[in-house]
Design a protein around this motif. Structure first.
Motif: not given
Length: 292
Positions: A63-67, A208-210
């Motif tokens: 999640x952090x990497x994709x964001x 996941x909301x994103x």
């Protein structure tokens, strides 16, 4: 140093035949020094602490990497080499020797990179390569660090910036001498006449909301092997132009010397840019051509 404006008939024919073109002495030592120094300043100012924590869990890391990656399309972000961290998530060496690249809107947001990325010489080359209305979507400063510089597997630039009809062209600038030892480019001449094999897209994920990124297989045509490929060993200052469908690759850098490079990717404004491409921009950061 003043590179010639536009391409010769022989160079245009080579582009059509091979899908790539090598233009020596395109950038001066002064130009190169300016963006290498600015890249060092960006890395010096970069605080990695918030990113180092993403190694805590697989889901959080994804999640952090994709964001971060998706946000970088309209920003300036530093990305680490895969081998930069030890098993405890700590940097193995100095931060300045651990960064893989800076991307992806340097050409629009930083004055030094803006100056390097625009001008009549690039405009003329882009026009002769078929970009009648060039629009620059992406920029990357690539470090290819000594010892840990990662492999970039065989790929096509149209995988990442898809248009209809296909129009993306890569502009790869050697900021240091690129050799087989430090991970120069390899290309498969003429293979741009083959199919697009993959697409890298952003996908929605309501759970996941994103949004996330995803690599989609399109065609099973095998990638070239090195027996079919040509190493592009070039001195600093060279511009290498790459057709969006041309497979290219670079090996890991296990040498004691870095291989700094800077890339721009542009498409023709007359083509339709895919809404599923990972890289999207809002109205607050409009696209520009090579004249700025």
């Amino acid at each position: 140093m003043n590179p010639p404006l536009g391409l010769t008939a022989e160079q245009r024919a080579q582009w059509q035949r091979d899908g790539f073109l090598v233009l020596p002495d395109f950038k001066s030592a002064q130009d190169i020094h300016a963006i290498r120094q600015r890249a060092g300043e960006i890395v010096d100012a970069f605080d990695p602490q918030g990113q180092m924590s993403v190694f805590a869990t697989h889901d959080q890391a994804r999640l952090s990497a994709d964001a971060q990656f998706l946000a970088s399309g309209s920003g300036i972000h530093c990305f680490f080499e895969e081998e930069a961290f030890d098993e405890h998530g700590q940097l193995r060496q100095a931060k300045a020797l651990s960064i893989n690249k800076i991307g992806h809107a340097l050409h629009d947001l930083d004055p030094v990179f803006d100056a390097f990325s625009h001008g009549i010489a690039l405009t003329s080359v882009a026009r002769d390569l078929g970009l009648g209305d060039a629009r620059v979507w992406q920029s990357m400063f690539i470090f290819k660090q000594p010892g840990i510089g990662g492999e970039v597997r065989w790929h096509q630039d149209a995988t990442f910036l898809h248009t209809s009809p296909q129009s993306v062209v890569g502009f790869w600038f050697a900021l240091e001498d690129a050799t087989r030892d430090n991970g120069c480019l390899w290309v498969a001449p003429g293979a741009h006449r083959g199919p697009l094999r993959e697409r890298f897209v952003r996908v929605s994920n309501p759970q996941l909301g994103q949004p996330l990124t995803q690599l989609e297989a399109l065609d099973p045509t095998p990638w070239p092997d090195l027996a079919q490929a040509l190493p592009v060993e070039v001195p600093a200052g060279t511009l290498v132009c790459l057709h969006g469908l041309l497979p290219h690759y670079s090996a890991p850098n296990r040498s004691a010397h870095s291989r700094h490079a800077y890339t721009l990717h542009a498409v023709d404004g007359a083509s339709t840019y895919s809404v599923s491409n990972w890289l999207q921009r809002g109205a607050d950061l409009p696209l520009r051509g090579f004249l700025g």
